[in-house]
Design an enzyme around this catalytic site. Structure first.
Site, short mmCIF file in Angstrom:
data_model
loop_
_atom_site.label_atom_id
_atom_site.label_comp_id
_atom_site.label_asym_id
_atom_site.label_seq_id
_atom_site.Cartn_x
_atom_site.Cartn_y
_atom_site.Cartn_z
N SER A 144 0.85 -1.18 0.00
CA SER A 144 0.00 0.00 0.00
C SER A 144 0.89 1.23 0.00
O SER A 144 1.71 1.41 0.90
CB SER A 144 -0.89 -0.03 1.25
OG SER A 144 -1.60 1.18 1.36
N LYS A 170 -1.09 -0.95 -4.47
CA LYS A 170 -2.30 -0.17 -4.13
C LYS A 170 -1.84 1.25 -3.87
O LYS A 170 -0.88 1.46 -3.13
CB LYS A 170 -2.96 -0.78 -2.90
CG LYS A 170 -3.76 0.16 -2.02
CD LYS A 170 -4.57 -0.63 -1.00
CE LYS A 170 -4.75 0.14 0.30
NZ LYS A 170 -5.49 -0.66 1.30
N LYS A 172 -2.96 5.15 -2.57
CA LYS A 172 -3.97 5.93 -1.87
C LYS A 172 -4.35 7.10 -2.75
O LYS A 172 -3.49 7.70 -3.42
CB LYS A 172 -3.38 6.45 -0.55
CG LYS A 172 -3.06 5.34 0.45
CD LYS A 172 -4.33 4.78 1.06
CE LYS A 172 -4.02 3.83 2.21
NZ LYS A 172 -5.26 3.30 2.80
N ASP A 197 -7.22 3.17 -3.14
CA ASP A 197 -7.94 3.22 -1.86
C ASP A 197 -8.20 4.67 -1.49
O ASP A 197 -7.27 5.45 -1.32
CB ASP A 197 -7.10 2.53 -0.77
CG ASP A 197 -7.84 2.43 0.57
OD1 ASP A 197 -9.00 2.88 0.65
OD2 ASP A 197 -7.25 1.88 1.52
N GLU A 222 -11.22 0.88 -3.50
CA GLU A 222 -11.50 0.54 -2.11
C GLU A 222 -12.12 1.73 -1.38
O GLU A 222 -11.57 2.83 -1.41
CB GLU A 222 -10.17 0.13 -1.45
CG GLU A 222 -10.26 -0.31 -0.01
CD GLU A 222 -8.88 -0.74 0.52
OE1 GLU A 222 -7.94 -0.96 -0.28
OE2 GLU A 222 -8.75 -0.87 1.76
N ASP A 247 -13.92 -1.55 2.75
CA ASP A 247 -13.00 -1.71 3.87
C ASP A 247 -13.73 -1.19 5.12
O ASP A 247 -14.37 -1.97 5.85
CB ASP A 247 -11.70 -0.93 3.59
CG ASP A 247 -10.72 -0.89 4.75
OD1 ASP A 247 -11.03 -1.44 5.82
OD2 ASP A 247 -9.63 -0.28 4.61
N LYS A 271 -10.22 -7.23 7.54
CA LYS A 271 -9.24 -6.85 8.57
C LYS A 271 -9.80 -7.35 9.89
O LYS A 271 -10.91 -6.94 10.29
CB LYS A 271 -9.09 -5.34 8.67
CG LYS A 271 -8.32 -4.68 7.54
CD LYS A 271 -8.24 -3.17 7.76
CE LYS A 271 -7.58 -2.49 6.57
NZ LYS A 271 -7.76 -1.02 6.59
N GLY A 299 -4.45 -4.39 5.81
CA GLY A 299 -3.38 -4.18 6.79
C GLY A 299 -3.60 -2.92 7.59
O GLY A 299 -4.29 -1.99 7.14
#
Ligand code: SMG
Ligand code: MG
Length: 377
Positions: A144, A170, A172, A197, A222, A247, A271, A299
């Site tokens: 990430s 991934k 952000k 995400d 996400e 998420d 998660k 994570g």
């Protein structure tokens, strides 16, 4: 056939709670802020048959979810730990039921449950992975990547991770740092497995912008909208081609059923902390697997304790997409376990030793501990 999970009951004499400050190798920026030091909690179940460890994945501030360090500390010491100590002899599978009357605080419940499970499994000499039903000895490792100064800086950072062997990227995103960043990574690296995400940074007013991401053949987007916006996520899912993955919205098995029934997501990020524990995480896995819904393991910048538990969880058969289970050195120069997770050919090994299969390095733990308390029976 559902697997029956039974771990040895342990007689808990007390729980030790610690708040840790772990410096990050580089700042981690999401739509809700920048972290340079990871504030996290670990918990140790003290039993006559040996100790067990768990991680409480809260942050210093309630920005990812409503939980944060002081709320976790308060509810653990005032309510959750006393109710477990009142029972005294408990199996890991009973923790969720004992704590159920207390609303919310799922990250704390997850950490306490993990500590009891770890103590029981260590006493039995059985691995957490075997107990959960792991079917693989290593799991593919995705990374990430936080928001960088510019799309060019992002490309440079991603290049470094690809060189190390990470099998999925991934990035952000947030309003103003979305299409250009995604385009830059896609252009630079071709058809790599790529996802984004948003950490709930958008609203339905942003549908047109979110639809622009369809051009980049992402694995998923996400959590584009708020945690409570299940219906809006369903609306969005009908308007974009990129699969929606939830998420923050997935706080329980029931929330998963609701999201799937409404068509709010076609992929689920699991998660354990967010859903109240690894056993609830497995229930979500089982349901999604039966429904043909892909899941992957998220994570929370875990220490070696939570990272070992996540690797075990991600080795279950329904985890068909790479998770955010990077090597320890993606975040930390010094972890708190003696053998931190490393990247081997784009994978992280699933520990096989008793319990979580990692040993806590007490000197390293002591060096990053900023608060400690033992609550005794
Ligand atoms: O552990 O590799 C990791 C971090 C993965 O991006 C990551 N987590 O929303 O999925 C997410 C974020 C939450 C982190 S906030 C502490
Ligand atoms: Mg996320």
């Amino acid at each position: 056939m559902p697997i029956t999970r039974e771990s040895a009951p342990v007689t808990v004499d007390g729980f030790e709670l610690r708040v840790l400050h772990l410096p990050l190798v580089s700042p981690f920026t999401t739509s809700f802020g920048t972290e340079s030091v990871r504030e996290v909690m670990v918990v140790r179940a003290l039993t006559a048959d040996g100790d067990g460890w768990g991680e409480i994945v809260t942050q210093a501030a309630p920005l990812y979810s409503s939980e944060y360090t002081e709320s976790a500390w308060d509810v653990a010491t005032r309510w959750l730990i006393p109710s477990l100590l009142e029972r005294r002899t408990i199996a890991g599978e009973q923790v969720g039921g004992i704590l159920e009357p207390f609303k919310g605080h799922r990250m704390v419940k997850a950490g306490l449950e993990l500590a009891v499970l770890d103590a029981g499994l260590r006493a039995e000499g059985r691995s957490f992975a075997e107990y959960l039903g792991a079917e693989r000895d290593r799991v593919p490792s995705g990374v990430s990547v936080g928001i960088q100064e510019s799309p060019a800086a992002l490309v440079e950072t991603v290049a470094g991770y690809l060189e190390q062997g990470y099998v999925r990227i991934k990035i952000k995103i947030k309003p103003g740092r979305d299409v250009a960043d995604t385009a830059a990574v896609r252009e630079a690296f071709g058809t790599i497995p790529l996802q984004v995400d948003a950490n709930s940074a958008y609203t339905l007013a942003d549908i047109e912008m979110l639809a622009e991401l369809d051009a980049f053949d992402l694995l998923l987007i996400e959590q584009p909208l708020q945690e409570d916006d299940i219906v809006d996520h369903a609306t969005l899912a009908g308007r974009v081609r990129t699969p929606i993955c939830l998420d923050e919205s997935i706080v329980s098995h029931k929330a998963t059923l609701d999201a799937l029934a409404l068509g709010a997501a076609s992929i689920i990020n699991i998660k354990a902390g967010r859903v109240g524990g690894y056993l609830e995480a497995v229930r979500i896995h089982d349901t999604c697997r039966a429904a043909g819904i892909p899941v992957w393991c998220g994570g929370m910048l875990e220490t070696g304790i939570g990272r070992a538990a996540n690797a075990a969880l991600a080795a279950l058969p329904g985890f068909t997409l790479p998770g955010d289970i990077s090597a320890s050195d993606r975040f930390y120069t010094q972890d708190i376990v003696t053998e931190p997770a490393v990247l081997e050919d784009g994978h992280v090994r699933v520990p096989t030793g008793p319990g979580l299969g990692v040993e806590v390095d007490l000197a390293a733990l002591g060096a990053v501990t900023v608060a400690r308390e033992v609550v005794r029976a």
